[in-house]
Design a protein around this motif. Structure first.
Motif, PDB file in Angstrom:
ATOM      1  N   LYS A 297      11.151  50.271  68.198  1.00 38.50           N
ATOM      2  CA  LYS A 297      11.751  51.576  68.504  1.00 38.50           C
ATOM      3  C   LYS A 297      13.220  51.619  68.063  1.00 38.50           C
ATOM      4  CE  LYS A 297      12.414  55.112  71.976  1.00 38.50           C
ATOM      5  NZ  LYS A 297      13.662  55.436  71.287  1.00 38.50           N
ATOM      6  N   GLU A 298      13.920  50.534  68.380  1.00 37.73           N
ATOM      7  CA  GLU A 298      15.350  50.524  68.024  1.00 37.73           C
ATOM      8  C   GLU A 298      15.537  50.590  66.498  1.00 37.73           C
ATOM      9  OE1 GLU A 298      17.629  47.252  69.585  1.00 37.73           O
ATOM     10  OE2 GLU A 298      19.463  48.039  68.638  1.00 37.73           O
ATOM     11  N   PHE A 299      14.693  49.859  65.789  1.00 40.12           N
ATOM     12  CA  PHE A 299      14.790  49.895  64.317  1.00 40.12           C
ATOM     13  C   PHE A 299      14.548  51.325  63.821  1.00 40.12           C
ATOM     14  CE2 PHE A 299      12.741  50.013  60.186  1.00 40.12           C
ATOM     15  CZ  PHE A 299      13.652  49.325  59.398  1.00 40.12           C
ATOM     16  N   LEU A 300      13.483  51.956  64.335  1.00 43.42           N
ATOM     17  CA  LEU A 300      13.154  53.308  63.852  1.00 43.42           C
ATOM     18  C   LEU A 300      14.295  54.284  64.151  1.00 43.42           C
ATOM     19  CD1 LEU A 300       9.380  53.834  64.746  1.00 43.42           C
ATOM     20  CD2 LEU A 300      10.404  53.706  62.470  1.00 43.42           C
ATOM     21  N   ASP A 301      14.852  54.213  65.365  1.00 44.30           N
ATOM     22  CA  ASP A 301      15.949  55.133  65.731  1.00 44.30           C
ATOM     23  C   ASP A 301      17.106  54.993  64.741  1.00 44.30           C
ATOM     24  OD1 ASP A 301      14.484  55.964  67.851  1.00 44.30           O
ATOM     25  OD2 ASP A 301      15.572  54.787  69.371  1.00 44.30           O
ATOM     26  N   ARG A 302      17.477  53.739  64.486  1.00 50.17           N
ATOM     27  CA  ARG A 302      18.624  53.520  63.583  1.00 50.17           C
ATOM     28  C   ARG A 302      18.280  53.927  62.146  1.00 50.17           C
ATOM     29  NH1 ARG A 302      21.876  48.004  64.732  1.00 50.17           N
ATOM     30  NH2 ARG A 302      21.473  47.739  66.930  1.00 50.17           N
ATOM     31  N   PHE A 303      17.052  53.655  61.732  1.00 48.72           N
ATOM     32  CA  PHE A 303      16.622  53.961  60.357  1.00 48.72           C
ATOM     33  C   PHE A 303      16.663  55.480  60.148  1.00 48.72           C
ATOM     34  CE2 PHE A 303      12.748  53.505  57.256  1.00 48.72           C
ATOM     35  CZ  PHE A 303      13.595  53.495  56.157  1.00 48.72           C
ATOM     36  N   VAL A 304      16.096  56.223  61.082  1.00 49.39           N
ATOM     37  CA  VAL A 304      16.056  57.685  60.937  1.00 49.39           C
ATOM     38  C   VAL A 304      17.483  58.238  60.908  1.00 49.39           C
ATOM     39  CG1 VAL A 304      15.403  59.836  62.098  1.00 49.39           C
ATOM     40  CG2 VAL A 304      13.759  57.945  61.949  1.00 49.39           C
ATOM     41  N   GLU A 305      18.321  57.716  61.781  1.00 49.61           N
ATOM     42  CA  GLU A 305      19.718  58.178  61.838  1.00 49.61           C
ATOM     43  C   GLU A 305      20.398  58.018  60.474  1.00 49.61           C
ATOM     44  OE1 GLU A 305      21.892  60.260  63.859  1.00 49.61           O
ATOM     45  OE2 GLU A 305      19.884  59.860  64.642  1.00 49.61           O
ATOM     46  N   ARG A 306      20.196  56.869  59.859  1.00 51.31           N
ATOM     47  CA  ARG A 306      20.822  56.596  58.564  1.00 51.31           C
ATOM     48  C   ARG A 306      20.247  57.488  57.456  1.00 51.31           C
ATOM     49  NH1 ARG A 306      22.872  51.555  57.602  1.00 51.31           N
ATOM     50  NH2 ARG A 306      22.944  52.229  55.429  1.00 51.31           N
ATOM     51  N   VAL A 307      18.947  57.704  57.505  1.00 54.64           N
ATOM     52  CA  VAL A 307      18.310  58.495  56.446  1.00 54.64           C
ATOM     53  C   VAL A 307      18.731  59.964  56.563  1.00 54.64           C
ATOM     54  CG1 VAL A 307      16.062  59.291  55.570  1.00 54.64           C
ATOM     55  CG2 VAL A 307      16.430  56.870  56.080  1.00 54.64           C
TER      56      VAL A 307
END
Ligand code: NAD
Length: 500
Positions: A297-307
């Motif tokens: 979940k943490e990876f996805l949150d950060r990934f989406v934020e960056r994209v």
């Protein structure tokens, strides 16, 4: 009026007897970059014949001298880098830092392989018989047909043409129809550096006409192809039936593993660059990310934020992060995969649409797209999309993550983010791909290491490094008996050992 570019055959710039076609900017379809030759079978045959004639001289020109011309071309590429990068961004859309990198790769390859001119090492080995010497030497093959894709329009041709030439072959080069200007720029540089007449020939046009004619020609001894697995399969089988050496570099479905002990910020950096660099149009693009459930979940949150923060636009604008797709057909193919992903039940977290309005209407832009909760067997996790679409797949353990990575008909590149050296070495040992990165994205190969993939990505050859020379030369074993008598290998050895 856009400039008309010609073929280069037998040392002259010549028009095709066929039609012409327009090369347009994928970020601004109104801009015609140049008019190029839609060459015919006759053009391809004329180029092969010129290359065959030139071969008889070129193969006898000492390899260090051949390499000196390549060295000079590399120096000229350095001077022309910025112009060529800008041309490349205009014709295929990659952002400028990336097209500069593409030209740089051609420079690196040329300098590296120029050194090979004074090596081209064979080996010597003792004989089992006395008064006998033996060695292996490399010999050139003849005419090499070079067929390339559009996504690295200068780097990939350089990986092939430069080693082919230094090894003593002559070349007929058919670039992708979408990127003939970069091909022209590269060939022009080789000519300016002093490549003799007929040694390098450029024929633009379609794969169906020019490509097929090259493969079928009896003087073509070696075919070096980079492109899709579908076309590669066809070239491979046709080449095999004609007993030609065929080197194939094809598609990928590359995966990045993120372990629970990874530096997540670093892993997200890698995912953004690997997934959306070159608008996802790299054979090594990260199109699957396998994330340990503990950090999913943490990876996805950060990934989406960056994209979310990525700026999409014309690659010539320094503020752009992601450029357009190469053409309308490729854009539509990517959009259809997005629909497939939705139908398959993957969770689309961001993107998923064509960008429109203003300048976007002039080009082929898709918003960077992330699918989460992807099942490893879904089509979006199995088929090469070749666009800005990344599938994220959860996993419970390293073993499961590696199984997911290996569950692919391709096998080009892979990566693992972990701070545990054991995880890193297990991944290096157990992932079945041609390239594995540790704490780096799936993209970023350097020219002096072997490059290529397993399964349906390749057919066992390796470009890059000195392994590329194996593609463009044959081995000859040489035995020199100076005993003055008949000595029979395997038969007289016993006698000799007993006697002496
Ligand atoms: P493509 O297969 O459509 O075309 C590649 C080249 O083959 C072009 O020059 C094309 O004109 C030519 N061609 C097409 N049909 C032919 C035929 N019947 N006979 C001879 N030549 C023919 O690929 P593309 O769309 O240009 O490039 C994208 C593909 O390339 C992707 O699959 C990507 O993964 C792959 N690729 C692989 C690598 C690698 O090193 N493994 C690197 C870059 C791109």
């Amino acid at each position: 009026m856009p400039e008309i570019y010609k073929n280069y055959i037998n040392g002259e710039w010549v028009e095709s007897s066929g039609e012409k076609y327009e090369n347009r900017n994928p970020a601004n379809w109104d801009e015609v970059i140049g008019i190029f030759q839609k060459s015919t079978k006759e053009d391809a045959i004329a180029a092969v014949e010129a290359a065959q004639r030139a071969y008889e001289r070129w193969r006898l020109f000492p390899a260090p001298k051949r390499a000196e011309i390549i060295f000079k071309a590399a120096q000229m590429l350095v001077e022309r880098k910025e112009t060529f990068a800008r041309d490349e961004t205009r014709e295929m859309g990659k952002i400028l830092p990336e097209t500069r990198g593409d030209v740089q790769e051609a420079i690196d390859m040329s300098f590296f392989i120029a050194g090979e001119g004074r090596r081209l090492y064979g080996f010597t080995t003792p004989s089992e018989l006395p008064l006998k010497f033996q060695m292996s030497v490399r010999i050139p093959m003849g005419v090499a047909a070079i067929i390339t894709p559009w996504n690295f329009p200068m780097a990939i041709p350089s990986w092939k043409i430069v080693p082919a030439l230094v090894a003593g072959n002559t070349v007929v080069f058919k670039p992708a129809t979408d990127t003939p200007l970069s091909a022209y720029n590269f060939v022009k540089t080789l000519i300016d550096a002093g490549i003799p007449k007929g040694v390098v020939n450029l024929v633009t046009g379609s794969g169906a006409v020019v490509g097929e004619s090259l493969i079928a020609h009896p003087h073509v001894k070696v075919i070096s192809f980079t492109g899709s697995s579908e076309v590669g399969k066809r070239i491979g089988s046709k080449g095999a039936s004609l007993f030609k050496k065929v080197s194939l570099e094809m598609g990928g479905k590359n995966a990045q593993i993120v372990m629970e002990d990874a530096n997540l910020e670093l892993a997200v950096d890698g995912a953004v660059w690997g997934g959306f660099g070159t608008t996802g149009q790299r054979c090594t693009a990260t199109s699957r990310i396998v994330v340990h459930k503990k950090v999913y979940k943490e990876f996805l949150d950060r990934f989406v934020e960056r994209v979310k923060a990525l700026k999409i636009g014309n690659g010539i604008d320094p503020s752009t992060d992601v450029g357009p797709l190469i053409n309308e057909a490729q854009m539509n193919k990517v959009l259809s995969y997005i629909e497939i992903g939705k139908k398959e039940g993957a969770k689309m977290l961001i993107g998923g649409f064509r960008l429109t309005g203003g300048d976007y209407d002039k080009g082929w832009f898709i918003a960077p797209t992330i699918f989460a909760d992807v099942d490893q067997n879904m089509r979006i996790a199995q088929e090469e999309i070749f666009g800005p679409v990344v599938s994220v797949i959860p996993a419970d353990s390293l073993e499961e993550a590696i199984e997911i990575v290996n569950n692919s008909k391709y096998g080009l590149s892979s990566s693992i983010y972990t701070n545990d050296v054991k995880n890193a070495f297990l991944a290096i040992r157990d992932i079945y791909t041609g390239i594995t990165y540790v704490n780096a994205p799936t993209i970023g190969a350097e020219v002096h290491l072997p490059f290529g993939g397993v399964n349906q990505t390749g057919n066992g050859h390796r470009e890059g490094g000195n392994t590329v020379i194996d593609i463009f030369s044959e081995w000859k074993s040489v035995y020199i008996d100076f005993s003055g008598r008949l000595q029979r290998a395997q038969i007289d050895t016993d006698k000799i050992v007993k006697k002496e």
